[in-house]
Design an enzyme around this catalytic site. Structure first.
Site, PDB file in Angstrom:
ATOM      1  N   LYS A   9      41.094  46.580  34.641  1.00 49.05           N
ATOM      2  CA  LYS A   9      41.915  46.386  35.887  1.00 49.05           C
ATOM      3  C   LYS A   9      42.743  47.821  36.494  1.00 49.05           C
ATOM      4  O   LYS A   9      42.223  48.334  35.803  1.00 49.05           O
ATOM      5  CB  LYS A   9      42.735  45.007  36.141  1.00 49.05           C
ATOM      6  CG  LYS A   9      42.363  43.930  35.822  1.00 49.05           C
ATOM      7  CD  LYS A   9      43.561  43.104  35.748  1.00 49.05           C
ATOM      8  CE  LYS A   9      42.854  41.580  35.424  1.00 49.05           C
ATOM      9  NZ  LYS A   9      43.892  40.206  35.037  1.00 49.05           N
ATOM     10  N   HIS A 115      40.142  42.044  32.917  1.00 49.00           N
ATOM     11  CA  HIS A 115      38.977  40.295  32.944  1.00 49.00           C
ATOM     12  C   HIS A 115      37.623  40.399  32.516  1.00 49.00           C
ATOM     13  O   HIS A 115      36.604  41.321  32.726  1.00 49.00           O
ATOM     14  CB  HIS A 115      39.343  40.351  34.657  1.00 49.00           C
ATOM     15  CG  HIS A 115      38.057  39.793  35.273  1.00 49.00           C
ATOM     16  ND1 HIS A 115      38.967  38.287  35.713  1.00 49.00           N
ATOM     17  CD2 HIS A 115      36.723  39.275  35.317  1.00 49.00           C
ATOM     18  CE1 HIS A 115      37.267  37.315  35.411  1.00 49.00           C
ATOM     19  NE2 HIS A 115      36.257  38.243  35.709  1.00 49.00           N
TER      20      HIS A 115
END
Length: 148
Positions: A9, A115
């Site tokens: 991210k 993620h």
């Protein structure tokens, strides 16, 4: 062989963790099959997180993901989805063990660095979204030393 989708991210990219994270997956014996550095637009982020659209944090999550570049990756290996989640750590960094990516590099649940797909089927769907052109088809010469 199983594949998973992993995304570093914006906070992970900005913190200079790309090499460290790739290294952890490589050292485990997984093969990198796809890699992109990109900044996503809001519509794409909303599509990626569509299953969370009814959650109160959805808009903040989308804003966070579009705030800077991300690194999208496809990793392949035996039990890579489950093991990948173990390498990453719990969603809430406060609950992540030391030695996991989130345990070592994240503090806040809203900025948790990475993620990872939670199931083989969801990985397949997300890989199709992020890599519609497909991924590299290659085998490491180390496979005989890693897999029975």
């Amino acid at each position: 062989m199983e594949q998973t989708f992993i995304m570093i991210k914006p906070d992970g990219v900005q913190s200079g963790l790309v090499g460290e994270i790739i290294g952890r997956f490589e050292k485990k014996g997984f093969s990198l099959k796809g890699l992109k550095l990109l900044t996503v637009d809001r519509a794409f982020a909303e599509k990626h997180y569509a299953d969370l659209s009814s959650k109160p944090f959805f808009n903040g999550l989308v804003e966070y993901i579009v705030s800077g570049p991300v690194v999208a990756m496809v990793w392949e290996g035996k039990n890579v989805v489950t093991t990948g989640r173990e390498i990453i750590g719990a969603t809430n960094p406060a609950e992540s063990a030391p030695g996991t990516i989130r345990g070592d590099f994240a503090i806040d649940i809203g900025r948790n660095v990475i993620h990872g797909s939670d199931a083989v089927e969801s990985a397949r769907k997300v890989i199709g979204l992020w890599f519609p052109e497909g991924v590299a088809n290659w085998s490491s010469s180390l496979h005989p030393w890693i897999y029975e």
